[in-house]
Design a protein around this motif. Structure first.
Motif, short mmCIF file in Angstrom:
data_model
loop_
_atom_site.label_atom_id
_atom_site.label_comp_id
_atom_site.label_asym_id
_atom_site.label_seq_id
_atom_site.Cartn_x
_atom_site.Cartn_y
_atom_site.Cartn_z
N ASP A 247 1.25 -1.09 -0.20
CA ASP A 247 -0.21 0.03 -0.10
C ASP A 247 1.19 1.12 0.26
O ASP A 247 0.54 2.31 -0.21
CB ASP A 247 -0.93 -0.04 1.58
CG ASP A 247 -1.94 -1.12 1.21
OD1 ASP A 247 -2.68 -1.35 -0.15
OD2 ASP A 247 -2.29 -1.54 1.96
N GLY A 248 1.98 1.16 0.05
CA GLY A 248 3.21 2.62 -0.40
C GLY A 248 3.69 3.04 1.05
O GLY A 248 3.71 3.72 1.36
N HIS A 249 3.56 2.23 2.43
CA HIS A 249 3.22 2.49 3.76
C HIS A 249 5.67 2.50 3.86
O HIS A 249 5.38 1.31 3.32
CB HIS A 249 2.82 1.52 4.23
CG HIS A 249 1.34 2.45 4.79
ND1 HIS A 249 1.27 3.76 5.09
CD2 HIS A 249 0.39 1.78 4.50
CE1 HIS A 249 -0.25 3.32 4.57
NE2 HIS A 249 -0.81 2.65 4.31
N ASP A 250 6.13 3.19 4.32
CA ASP A 250 7.62 3.16 5.10
C ASP A 250 7.51 2.25 5.81
O ASP A 250 6.53 2.23 6.75
CB ASP A 250 8.56 4.28 4.92
CG ASP A 250 7.60 5.63 5.92
OD1 ASP A 250 6.92 4.73 6.81
OD2 ASP A 250 8.22 6.78 5.53
N PRO B 67 10.19 -4.82 -3.11
CA PRO B 67 9.00 -5.12 -3.69
C PRO B 67 9.59 -6.80 -4.52
O PRO B 67 7.69 -6.64 -5.02
CB PRO B 67 9.68 -4.22 -4.84
CG PRO B 67 10.63 -2.80 -4.58
CD PRO B 67 11.11 -3.61 -3.27
N HIS B 68 10.72 -7.01 -4.27
CA HIS B 68 10.03 -8.48 -4.87
C HIS B 68 9.11 -9.26 -3.60
O HIS B 68 8.86 -9.93 -4.16
CB HIS B 68 11.60 -8.86 -4.73
CG HIS B 68 12.22 -9.78 -5.51
ND1 HIS B 68 13.50 -11.68 -5.60
CD2 HIS B 68 10.89 -10.99 -5.86
CE1 HIS B 68 12.90 -12.15 -5.72
NE2 HIS B 68 11.72 -12.70 -6.17
N ALA B 69 9.38 -8.70 -2.45
CA ALA B 69 8.44 -9.47 -0.60
C ALA B 69 7.52 -9.47 -1.77
O ALA B 69 6.24 -10.49 -1.55
CB ALA B 69 8.88 -9.03 -0.35
N VAL B 70 7.16 -8.33 -2.00
CA VAL B 70 5.33 -7.99 -2.31
C VAL B 70 5.45 -8.87 -3.98
O VAL B 70 4.15 -8.96 -3.18
CB VAL B 70 5.40 -6.33 -2.79
CG1 VAL B 70 3.41 -6.11 -3.87
CG2 VAL B 70 5.39 -5.90 -2.28
N ALA B 71 5.99 -8.93 -4.60
CA ALA B 71 5.85 -9.98 -6.04
C ALA B 71 5.00 -11.46 -5.39
O ALA B 71 4.48 -11.55 -5.92
CB ALA B 71 6.32 -9.58 -6.65
N TYR B 72 6.31 -11.30 -4.58
CA TYR B 72 5.90 -12.58 -4.60
C TYR B 72 4.62 -13.19 -3.64
O TYR B 72 4.16 -13.89 -3.98
CB TYR B 72 7.74 -12.80 -3.64
CG TYR B 72 7.59 -14.49 -2.60
CD1 TYR B 72 7.64 -15.83 -2.83
CD2 TYR B 72 6.60 -14.95 -1.04
CE1 TYR B 72 7.57 -16.62 -2.69
CE2 TYR B 72 6.75 -15.91 -0.73
CZ TYR B 72 7.28 -17.34 -1.23
OH TYR B 72 7.44 -18.42 -0.58
N ALA B 73 4.22 -12.08 -2.53
CA ALA B 73 2.93 -12.93 -1.86
C ALA B 73 2.10 -12.28 -3.36
O ALA B 73 1.33 -13.58 -2.82
CB ALA B 73 3.02 -11.72 -1.06
N LEU B 74 2.30 -11.47 -4.04
CA LEU B 74 1.13 -11.31 -5.11
C LEU B 74 0.80 -13.12 -6.05
O LEU B 74 -0.32 -13.07 -6.21
CB LEU B 74 1.13 -10.42 -5.79
CG LEU B 74 0.65 -9.04 -5.19
CD1 LEU B 74 1.59 -7.65 -6.56
CD2 LEU B 74 -0.11 -8.87 -5.12
N ARG B 75 2.46 -12.97 -6.22
CA ARG B 75 1.97 -14.76 -6.72
C ARG B 75 1.81 -16.13 -5.87
O ARG B 75 0.70 -16.78 -6.57
CB ARG B 75 3.57 -14.80 -7.25
CG ARG B 75 4.01 -16.16 -8.47
CD ARG B 75 5.59 -16.19 -8.94
NE ARG B 75 5.76 -14.54 -9.53
CZ ARG B 75 7.35 -14.42 -8.19
NH1 ARG B 75 7.58 -15.12 -7.32
NH2 ARG B 75 7.61 -12.78 -9.16
N HIS B 76 1.20 -16.14 -4.79
CA HIS B 76 1.50 -16.81 -4.07
C HIS B 76 0.02 -16.62 -3.93
O HIS B 76 -0.59 -17.01 -2.53
CB HIS B 76 2.22 -17.24 -2.80
CG HIS B 76 3.13 -17.42 -3.22
ND1 HIS B 76 4.45 -17.30 -4.34
CD2 HIS B 76 4.06 -19.59 -2.63
CE1 HIS B 76 5.44 -17.87 -3.77
NE2 HIS B 76 4.86 -19.21 -3.33
N GLY B 77 -0.62 -15.44 -3.58
CA GLY B 77 -2.11 -15.46 -3.18
C GLY B 77 -2.35 -14.70 -1.94
O GLY B 77 -3.43 -15.13 -1.82
N VAL B 78 -1.14 -14.26 -1.67
CA VAL B 78 -1.84 -14.04 0.34
C VAL B 78 -1.72 -12.53 0.36
O VAL B 78 -1.84 -11.57 1.36
CB VAL B 78 -0.50 -14.37 0.75
CG1 VAL B 78 -0.29 -15.95 0.70
CG2 VAL B 78 0.78 -13.59 0.34
N ILE B 79 -1.43 -11.97 -0.60
CA ILE B 79 -2.39 -9.91 -0.93
C ILE B 79 -2.57 -10.03 -1.71
O ILE B 79 -3.19 -10.72 -2.28
CB ILE B 79 -1.23 -9.53 -0.45
CG1 ILE B 79 -0.43 -9.52 -1.72
CG2 ILE B 79 -0.57 -9.82 0.62
CD1 ILE B 79 0.38 -8.67 -1.67
#
Length: 213
Positions: free
Chosen positions: A166-169, A201-213
């Motif tokens: 969501d863009g939070h630091d 960003p890679h962690a976000v992409a990983y979570a998206l790919r596995h459908g957890v976010i």
């Protein structure tokens, strides 16, 4: 999709020839043949390996594992004794499609090969059920007791990654979770290190790919 390059492996000349002729009836499939699985490793240009065997024996499994190390390609297994195929062992051997010899047709083999080349899987109903039961058992016995999901992410880690998405630091994530910035940084570091991820960003992409976010 362009030409799909296939290497057919079977010790039996007649069976191997039948499979090769079936595949060569499709112009978008380029076929090579080998008597032994180990020889398939020389086919570095292959997209898919078609292995033909009576059953997924210890010897066949060992050869498939060796092939996986040398030539990491999806395997379509044409097998006579489907009921004796251990689906977990098959997956470990890079088998993504199982075609019973009793149901063999050129069209079914063609579909299995193209599906494997595209990253898909084709399993008989009984084997698919075995795989589902195995996944459930893994969840019940290994993941759930430790608060893990199939992605390898814990619920708290998913919360942090959702906020990153969501863009939070770091400071904002810490505030929203009532945690210290240090603990947030440590959690992110642990996730990226454990899952071999390069950055946030890679962690976000990983979570998206596995459908957890």
């Amino acid at each position: 999709m362009g030409v799909t390059r296939v290497v057919v492996c079977c010790a039996d000349f007649i069976a191997r020839t039948g499979v090769v002729i079936s595949l060569r009836s499709f112009p978008e499939v380029e076929v090579r043949e080998e008597a032994a699985l180990a020889a398939a490793a020389a086919r570095q240009g292959a997209d898919v390996v078609v292995a033909v065997a009576d059953r997924l024996s210890v010897d066949v499994a060992a050869a498939l594992r060796q092939l996986r190390q040398l030539l990491d390609r999806p395997v379509v297994l044409v097998v006579r004794e489907v009921e004796q195929v251990d689906v977990v062992l098959a997956v470990d051997c890079n088998v993504v499609a199982v075609l019973p010899a009793a149901e063999f047709t050129a069209d079914r083999l063609h579909t299995a090969v193209l599906t494997a080349a595209r990253g898909g899987a084709v399993l008989p109903f009984a084997l698919a059920g075995d795989l589902v039961r195995h996944v459930r058992r893994v969840h019940a016995e290994l993941l759930d007791p430790h608060g893990l999901r199939a992605s390898g992410l814990k619920p708290r880690e998913v919360e942090v990654i959702e906020l990153m998405a969501d863009g939070h630091d770091t400071a904002e994530i810490a505030a929203k979770l009532s945690a210290s910035e240090r603990s947030v940084k440590k959690l992110i570091h642990n996730v990226t290190s454990r899952l071999n991820l390069r950055n946030r960003p890679h962690a976000v992409a990983y979570a998206l790919r596995h459908g957890v976010i």
